[in-house]
Write a protein that holds these residues in place. Structure first.
Motif, PDB file in Angstrom:
ATOM      1  N   GLU A 180      57.635  32.394  43.100  1.00  0.00           N
ATOM      2  CA  GLU A 180      59.053  32.571  43.438  1.00  0.00           C
ATOM      3  C   GLU A 180      59.850  33.912  42.641  1.00  0.00           C
ATOM      4  O   GLU A 180      60.350  34.757  43.112  1.00  0.00           O
ATOM      5  CB  GLU A 180      60.046  31.434  43.188  1.00  0.00           C
ATOM      6  CG  GLU A 180      59.549  30.207  44.019  1.00  0.00           C
ATOM      7  CD  GLU A 180      58.388  29.406  43.689  1.00  0.00           C
ATOM      8  OE1 GLU A 180      58.106  28.288  44.257  1.00  0.00           O
ATOM      9  OE2 GLU A 180      58.024  29.595  42.401  1.00  0.00           O
ATOM     10  N   HIS A 181      59.380  33.881  41.243  1.00  0.00           N
ATOM     11  CA  HIS A 181      59.938  34.850  40.619  1.00  0.00           C
ATOM     12  C   HIS A 181      59.174  36.214  40.676  1.00  0.00           C
ATOM     13  O   HIS A 181      59.989  37.254  40.945  1.00  0.00           O
ATOM     14  CB  HIS A 181      59.826  34.591  39.289  1.00  0.00           C
ATOM     15  CG  HIS A 181      60.417  35.561  38.082  1.00  0.00           C
ATOM     16  ND1 HIS A 181      59.918  35.924  37.049  1.00  0.00           N
ATOM     17  CD2 HIS A 181      61.761  36.020  37.994  1.00  0.00           C
ATOM     18  CE1 HIS A 181      60.725  36.776  36.548  1.00  0.00           C
ATOM     19  NE2 HIS A 181      61.820  36.785  37.004  1.00  0.00           N
ATOM     20  N   SER A 215      61.143  39.286  42.473  1.00  0.00           N
ATOM     21  CA  SER A 215      61.312  40.533  41.785  1.00  0.00           C
ATOM     22  C   SER A 215      60.874  41.610  42.823  1.00  0.00           C
ATOM     23  O   SER A 215      61.356  42.920  42.505  1.00  0.00           O
ATOM     24  CB  SER A 215      60.283  40.581  40.598  1.00  0.00           C
ATOM     25  OG  SER A 215      60.585  39.682  39.730  1.00  0.00           O
ATOM     26  N   TRP A 254      67.083  36.659  40.010  1.00  0.00           N
ATOM     27  CA  TRP A 254      66.282  35.264  39.949  1.00  0.00           C
ATOM     28  C   TRP A 254      66.169  35.122  38.427  1.00  0.00           C
ATOM     29  O   TRP A 254      65.835  36.185  37.630  1.00  0.00           O
ATOM     30  CB  TRP A 254      64.832  35.408  40.481  1.00  0.00           C
ATOM     31  CG  TRP A 254      64.233  33.990  41.049  1.00  0.00           C
ATOM     32  CD1 TRP A 254      63.611  33.386  40.145  1.00  0.00           C
ATOM     33  CD2 TRP A 254      64.410  33.309  42.231  1.00  0.00           C
ATOM     34  NE1 TRP A 254      63.105  32.039  40.626  1.00  0.00           N
ATOM     35  CE2 TRP A 254      63.562  32.226  41.996  1.00  0.00           C
ATOM     36  CE3 TRP A 254      65.121  33.558  43.120  1.00  0.00           C
ATOM     37  CZ2 TRP A 254      63.541  31.286  43.138  1.00  0.00           C
ATOM     38  CZ3 TRP A 254      65.028  32.526  44.412  1.00  0.00           C
ATOM     39  CH2 TRP A 254      64.146  31.486  44.239  1.00  0.00           C
ATOM     40  N   ARG A 255      66.331  34.018  37.827  1.00  0.00           N
ATOM     41  CA  ARG A 255      66.100  33.788  36.589  1.00  0.00           C
ATOM     42  C   ARG A 255      64.465  33.665  36.261  1.00  0.00           C
ATOM     43  O   ARG A 255      64.015  33.086  36.888  1.00  0.00           O
ATOM     44  CB  ARG A 255      66.711  32.003  36.253  1.00  0.00           C
ATOM     45  CG  ARG A 255      68.278  32.163  36.352  1.00  0.00           C
ATOM     46  CD  ARG A 255      68.811  30.725  35.751  1.00  0.00           C
ATOM     47  NE  ARG A 255      70.228  30.889  35.876  1.00  0.00           N
ATOM     48  CZ  ARG A 255      71.144  31.808  34.885  1.00  0.00           C
ATOM     49  NH1 ARG A 255      70.508  32.486  33.927  1.00  0.00           N
ATOM     50  NH2 ARG A 255      72.463  31.662  35.249  1.00  0.00           N
ATOM     51  N   SER A 256      64.421  34.273  35.181  1.00  0.00           N
ATOM     52  CA  SER A 256      63.051  34.380  34.712  1.00  0.00           C
ATOM     53  C   SER A 256      62.691  33.065  34.197  1.00  0.00           C
ATOM     54  O   SER A 256      63.313  32.463  33.297  1.00  0.00           O
ATOM     55  CB  SER A 256      62.929  35.530  33.480  1.00  0.00           C
ATOM     56  OG  SER A 256      61.592  35.371  33.001  1.00  0.00           O
TER      57      SER A 256
END
Length: 332
Positions: free
Chosen positions: A98-99, A103, A109-111
């Motif tokens: 998802e990340h 990206s 998006w939260r890492s």
């Protein structure tokens, strides 16, 4: 058409970010270098306004030009990060599908590595803002020219106002209600004023530039806290003063600064890889911190220049956008 003053500001901002990251990795402090993002956002608003005013373009063509210039090199740099993480070169980098997808497609998006709203390639967070700005700007191209700036200003001011009024932890909400987005609008306003000939005289232009540089220097030397509320006005003064000075015919071409301005996007994307290697090598060799610091700056800049010559410039020849196109390349 090349605006050399803007090219020099791009080089200045990109090198400030390089020094910022080199200082972090070698035990020094140059936090104010991260304020290069404010300069780049103002520049971006200015350049987009000027490009469209001089060469009317459809929303689709506008977005296609921006994507062609930004996406291929950014995806390549992100792929290098992902490959490095899979190979164990970045042990602190945690990957999720998802990340990585967020990206690649400029979705805040939260890492999973830090919890911060960062893409896999951390400095790419500014490109999330750029792509959002481009999308809204493209939509406004459907409006009459006289309405574009007022509508953009209204939309962005409304977003910032909602951000102050509503509490949310949603990454998209936190990103696109941040006051830093107003710097794009300020750049557009500078573009409009410049094309209308409404710029300060030469002494006032120099005063604006001097005041901005003095302000940045004071923040850095005194290690004062800063954000878009302090650095935004300084960046606006710096860009407006430079644009006005160039309007008066006072900025000549210098080859190296112009080249660094052209390469600023590649310098931004690739310098952190080089700095990490230089810092680790310096530590292994027992080099003194000042030498590691200087070497990191030099290597980071050189690798960015190589990336521009070997990757970005050839990739851009297939469908070249206007020479004066600019992108945000700083990290805070």
């Amino acid at each position: 058409m090349t605006l050399y003053g803007i090219q020099y500001l791009r080089a200045f901002a990109a090198l400030a970010v390089v020094v910022f990251h080199a200082a972090e990795r070698s035990g020094y402090a140059f936090a104010i270098g991260a304020a290069g993002v404010d300069v780049f956002f103002v520049i971006s608003g200015f350049i987009m306004w000027v490009i469209v005013a001089r060469r009317p373009v459809s929303p689709g063509r506008f977005l296609a030009d921006r994507i062609r210039r930004i996406v291929p090199v950014y995806w390549l740099a992100t792929a290098v990060m992902v490959a490095g993480a899979l190979a164990g070169l970045f042990p602190n980098l945690l990957l999720t599908a998802e990340h990585v997808a967020a990206s690649l497609f400029f979705v805040p998006w939260r890492s999973p590595s830090s919890g911060e709203i960062w893409p896999v390639l951390v400095q790419g967070w500014t490109l999330n803002y750029e792509m959002f700005f481009y999308a809204v700007f493209a939509a406004c191209l459907l409006l009459p020219a006289r309405l574009r700036l007022p509508v953009m200003a209204t939309v962005f001011l409304t977003l910032v106002g909602v951000g102050f009024a509503v509490e949310s932890d949603n990454p998209l909400f936190l990103t696109y209600t941040r006051p830093i987005i107003l710097e794009f609008v300020a750049g557009m306003l500078i573009g409009r004023l410049s094309l209308a000939g409404l710029v300060p005289n030469r002494p006032m232009s120099i005063a604006l530039i001097g005041t901005a540089l003095a302000g940045f220097a004071a923040i850095g030397i005194l290690r004062l806290p800063f954000d878009e509320w302090t650095c935004g006005p300084l960046a606006i003064a710096l860009v407006y003063g430079t644009v006005a000075l160039e309007k008066h015919g006072r900025i000549a071409r210098f080859r190296l600064p112009a080249l660094l301005g052209d390469a600023s996007y590649s310098i931004y994307l690739w310098h952190t890889f080089a700095i990490s290697v230089a810092a680790k090598a310096g530590a292994m060799l027992g080099l003194p911190p000042p030498l590691v610091f200087v070497t990191s700056i030099a290597v980071g800049t050189l690798v960015g220049l190589c990336g521009y010559v070997l990757i970005e410039r050839p990739a851009g020849k297939a469908g070249r956008a206007p020479k004066i196109t600019t992108y945000s390349q700083a990290g805070r």
